[in-house]
Design an enzyme around this catalytic site. Sequence first.
Site, short mmCIF file in Angstrom:
data_model
loop_
_atom_site.label_atom_id
_atom_site.label_comp_id
_atom_site.label_asym_id
_atom_site.label_seq_id
_atom_site.Cartn_x
_atom_site.Cartn_y
_atom_site.Cartn_z
N ASP A 304 23.27 21.37 -69.87
CA ASP A 304 24.04 22.37 -69.59
C ASP A 304 24.56 22.12 -68.40
O ASP A 304 23.97 21.51 -67.31
CB ASP A 304 23.35 23.83 -69.83
CG ASP A 304 24.61 24.82 -70.34
OD1 ASP A 304 25.75 24.83 -70.02
OD2 ASP A 304 24.10 25.89 -70.94
N TRP A 305 25.53 22.97 -67.64
CA TRP A 305 26.33 22.66 -66.51
C TRP A 305 25.40 23.20 -65.39
O TRP A 305 24.85 24.57 -65.26
CB TRP A 305 27.54 23.54 -66.63
CG TRP A 305 28.86 22.76 -66.92
CD1 TRP A 305 30.05 22.23 -66.27
CD2 TRP A 305 28.78 21.78 -68.16
NE1 TRP A 305 30.81 21.65 -66.99
CE2 TRP A 305 30.21 21.17 -68.14
CE3 TRP A 305 27.93 21.67 -69.30
CZ2 TRP A 305 30.54 20.39 -69.21
CZ3 TRP A 305 28.45 20.77 -70.37
CH2 TRP A 305 29.65 20.12 -70.19
#
Length: 820
Positions: A304-305
Amino acid sequence: MLFRWCPLVALAIASGTAATEQSWESSPYYPSPWTKGEGEWEAAYQKAVSFVSQLTLDEKVNLTTGVGWMQESCVGQVGSIPRLGFRSLCMQDGPLGIRFGTEARMDIFLYLTCNTNFYLPYVGDYVTAFPAGINVAATWSRELAYLRGKAMGEEFRGKGADVILGPAIGPIGRAPEGGRNWEGLGPDPVLAGKLVAETIKGMQKSGVIACAKHFIANEQERFRIAAEAQGYGFDIAESISSNVDDVTMHEIYLWPFADAVKAGVGSIMCSYNQINNSYGCGNSYTQNKLLKGELGFRGFIMSDWQAHHSGVGSAFAGLDMSMPGDTLFGTGVSYWGANLTIAVANGTIPEWRVDDMAVRIMAAYYKVGRDQVQVPINFNSWTTDVEGYQHALVKEGYGVVNQRVNVRDHHAQIARRVARDSTVLLKNKGVLPLTGTEQFTAIIGEDAGPNINGPNSCPDRGCDNGTLAMGWGSGTTNFPYLVTPDDAIQREIVGKGVGNVMSVLQNGDFKNIQAVAGQADVALVFINSDSGEGYISVDGNEGDRKNLTTWKGGDEMVKQVTSVCNNTVLVIHSSGPILAGQWHDNPNITAILWAGLPGQESGNALVDILYGKENPGGKSPFTWGRAAEDYGTTILREPNNGKGAPQHLFSEGIMFEYRHFDQKNITPVYEFGYGLSYTTFSYSDLRVRPMRANKYVPATGMTKPAPRLGHSSTKYADYLFPGGFKGVTKYVYPWLTSTDPKEASGDKNYGMPLEDYVPPNANNGDAQPVLPASGVPGGNPGLFEDLYEVSAVITNDGDRVGEEVPQLVRNLSFFPPILS
């Protein structure tokens, strides 16, 4: 559980050993399993091996590392390989459709980047805003899950995206207040697994890679990111740890991912939270053992970012792609990129591990046929203007960035069908369906009408203004239009040319509400409850809901209407259950509908049900309790470990949601799976037939040694920036700035002894024992053996066409009974 066009399947309810108070540590598991070709992955694997065998080390690294936040058109892109004509892979949100334009994790992103130069357009770019995942769950239809997934895939393909950042099956919905529960497919792992599999098949049939998320036990927004929590005033330094026992992990949280892997998903996104005190994207037990080992996952794991927290450690723990590439947004500094190049060149990470990362990425690419359906990237995540900066972060490369390609096709019909078929009729005293010829219809509540500033005026839908058609966060999309219930109902009534219709679209306007409702033959009252992702706070709801009550004084508005109208029809738009105890049995409320988060076709779909154009067939995808305490689970609201990671013990084990209600003999307002119809069905000739299931056989043997596809140079000079190359400012490249690896890495700890940070066996590429629970993608084949066939004759005894969703709950006899 039955899915409409499939044979009956049984949902097993079993008790398990609940978690107990202890020190929760995630067991290490190394080395990271290397992928192989078999079955439907064989051809793609061989193509991937052939492709990766041609690559230099820096080209392999380019495949694994994002180029940085806001540095290209998509929310995430890796580097390109110009020598082979391979363009940068494009990763794009999200699970409801193509998200861009407002790109607004604003609170946390602006805090981290100090960048205020955002353009916030309010228009959609010719894409469809589909109903939420929780609505798909309410259809209980594999067919609709597939069709919605396929339509989404076609739109992403048409925009030039390679990877859809969806579907979501985490959070599964452990706590009803969970902010992003609506993105997923409900709290039952069997239902979620069946529907995510069909969604993935549809998406990938369209020629794009699906990315199932968030892996794993990602069940609340609060404390998921330490910096985000600090912005809300919490003094913590680490993300929350979900502490889960192994039985619960396998039977609840891992199960839908097993179905996703079995369906051939190309990518899985690891989560922000920690699992048993190890970060999701650096957790060797969940990624190496469970996902790649037991489930036999053949695709790639993407972070995920900014969920990527280490360089060497995450590589050994099974991470294959770093997104968006920089350690903090807008810094140009990466855990991988040049640092991964250095780590291979100096022998810290064996090249076979990077080979495996690249092969996994390319195998997913070939499996869905990306090489056959390439469309140039023709949109931009940072502006909907036709012209803009290609590298928006640093304002470089001005030109055409949006071609405004219309990719919607007939997808509005699919969106409307999903929204319609997910509508759950919770109560009906014979007043529905309406005719449209009632003498006076009142439409009451803000939730029936428009956001006066436009449906996209709040970045990433971070408000509750007007009718609620999707939650908020990165899992949203811009509406191309939004048909409000008020518009659709008025059009229906006016079209009949008989009755009067009057709207009061302010919840607190009690004087006019009572004046209009008091004259009405029927009052349609709209209430809602919203939630979303943690970087946006709406009315103090920091992603997760503060409570399970209606928003904007909805309960009081209902009370005002029912005091003057004895034919009140209640319509609920919500991201999950709300507490209905104070009004569900009010005799003046003659019908209740739950419409969920229905997307752009909200009003049209509702009119289809309200006025009997279609029969309501939706079944509730969650349990409706009388009090929040009935659920037995909630989110962790306060830090409990000093400045360290908040410790969230999943002490209920597998006994949450409807299992908890059954175990504790708690009577809900509406059961999981509940839903009425305008017609009636009878059951007869019920039969249960044992199947000839194969005996469970644990997998045995050894793997082959790790494939070694290259023998790259160990000379740092071979990985310097090419002569004369002019790069983009703060862009993440695989090349070195110096032949001094410590200087090139920027790591003050460079040169530590390997034994201080390389786990035992992590770099061992020799043949490894096969895990007994493994076998094929999805896990041991014995997991998927049918034990019984249950059949029945179901007859529609009414005078309307309708669909029925039979449900069968079976308590396995070899577990202690939980049902009285």
